[in-house]
Write a protein that holds these residues in place. Structure first.
Motif, PDB file in Angstrom:
ATOM      1  N   TYR A 136       0.791  -1.233   0.000  1.00 12.02           N
ATOM      2  CA  TYR A 136       0.000   0.000   0.000  1.00 12.02           C
ATOM      3  C   TYR A 136       0.825   1.286   0.000  1.00 12.02           C
ATOM      4  O   TYR A 136       0.306   2.336  -0.346  1.00 12.02           O
ATOM      5  N   VAL A 137       2.084   1.245   0.369  1.00 13.85           N
ATOM      6  CA  VAL A 137       2.862   2.487   0.508  1.00 13.85           C
ATOM      7  C   VAL A 137       3.021   3.208  -0.826  1.00 13.85           C
ATOM      8  O   VAL A 137       2.722   4.403  -0.941  1.00 13.85           O
ATOM      9  N   ILE A 138       3.466   2.507  -1.848  1.00 14.25           N
ATOM     10  CA  ILE A 138       3.721   3.164  -3.135  1.00 14.25           C
ATOM     11  C   ILE A 138       2.417   3.653  -3.753  1.00 14.25           C
ATOM     12  O   ILE A 138       2.342   4.770  -4.267  1.00 14.25           O
ATOM     13  N   GLY A 139       1.363   2.846  -3.680  1.00 15.97           N
ATOM     14  CA  GLY A 139       0.068   3.286  -4.198  1.00 15.97           C
ATOM     15  C   GLY A 139      -0.465   4.489  -3.455  1.00 15.97           C
ATOM     16  O   GLY A 139      -1.047   5.395  -4.046  1.00 15.97           O
ATOM     17  N   CYS A 140      -0.255   4.510  -2.142  1.00 21.74           N
ATOM     18  CA  CYS A 140      -0.700   5.646  -1.330  1.00 21.74           C
ATOM     19  C   CYS A 140       0.075   6.903  -1.708  1.00 21.74           C
ATOM     20  O   CYS A 140      -0.522   7.974  -1.904  1.00 21.74           O
ATOM     21  N   PHE A 141       1.397   6.799  -1.833  1.00 17.55           N
ATOM     22  CA  PHE A 141       2.201   7.959  -2.205  1.00 17.55           C
ATOM     23  C   PHE A 141       1.831   8.467  -3.597  1.00 17.55           C
ATOM     24  O   PHE A 141       1.705   9.670  -3.826  1.00 17.55           O
ATOM     25  N   PHE A 142       1.661   7.537  -4.533  1.00 20.39           N
ATOM     26  CA  PHE A 142       1.316   7.915  -5.903  1.00 20.39           C
ATOM     27  C   PHE A 142      -0.058   8.585  -5.942  1.00 20.39           C
ATOM     28  O   PHE A 142      -0.252   9.608  -6.612  1.00 20.39           O
ATOM     29  N   SER A 143      -1.010   8.037  -5.207  1.00 15.89           N
ATOM     30  CA  SER A 143      -2.358   8.614  -5.172  1.00 15.89           C
ATOM     31  C   SER A 143      -2.363   9.984  -4.509  1.00 15.89           C
ATOM     32  O   SER A 143      -3.065  10.903  -4.961  1.00 15.89           O
TER      33      SER A 143
END
Length: 195
Positions: free
Chosen positions: A158-165
């Motif tokens: 979830y970290v990369i998706g959260c940062f990207f979002s």
């Protein structure tokens, strides 16, 4: 022809206002994409990894074509090596997006930790006019690094998706504000010309 003559008849301020309107629409699209990404963080992480892999692969292929076109130059072999590395990295990312997400999450956590430590140490040593803010940035960086590392490799889901979002969301908000503000300024300019 009629579309061209219609656009040439518009005043420059009307065209500028339309451009700012399109910028605001792009901002709304990015905000919506960021919100959807924050709701479906796992999908956003996978999408980000696949997009990253395709970008590496296509960039490597373009670099390889460019290297072949410049085969007489002194940097030919360097360009071939860089293109081959991009292609190989793209293939790895596309074949193993979960492992890539885990590696990039570890890298991000280490960046947070080291950046936080350097900011913290710099704030304590320098004690400049921004001492409090730099100290706070350092503490937040260390906390983010510890939180991501403490739950690694599960946090890579979830970290990369959260940062990207979040990046999409804030970029969209910025474009939306710029588009709305720009249209208001153009409107004020048109009103002052009419008056």
């Amino acid at each position: 022809m009629s579309g061209r003559s219609r656009s040439s008849r518009r005043s420059p301020t009307a065209r500028l206002g339309r451009s700012f309107g399109l910028l605001a629409i792009l901002g709304v699209v990015l905000v919506l994409a960021g919100i959807v990404g924050l709701i479906y963080v796992g999908v956003a992480t996978l999408t980000t990894m696949l997009l990253f892999g395709w970008l590496l692969l296509i960039g490597g292929l373009v670099g390889l074509v460019h290297a072949v076109q410049s085969r007489g130059s002194s940097y030919f072999w360097l360009a071939v090596i860089v293109a081959a590395l991009n292609i190989a990295a793209g293939v790895v990312v596309l074949r193993l997006p979960d492992a890539t997400a885990a590696a990039l999450t570890m890298f991000a956590a280490l960046l947070f930790l080291t950046g936080g430590l350097f900011r913290l140490a710099g704030a304590v040593v320098v004690r400049g006019p921004q001492f409090g803010w730099t100290l706070l940035q350092g503490v937040i960086g260390i906390l983010l690094g510890v939180l991501v590392l403490g739950n690694w490799p599960q946090s890579s889901l979830y970290v990369i998706g959260c940062f990207f979002s979040l990046e999409l969301l804030f970029d969209g908000l910025g474009l939306l504000a710029m588009g709305i503000g720009g249209r208001r300024v153009v409107g004020m300019v048109e009103d002052s010309r009419v008056a």
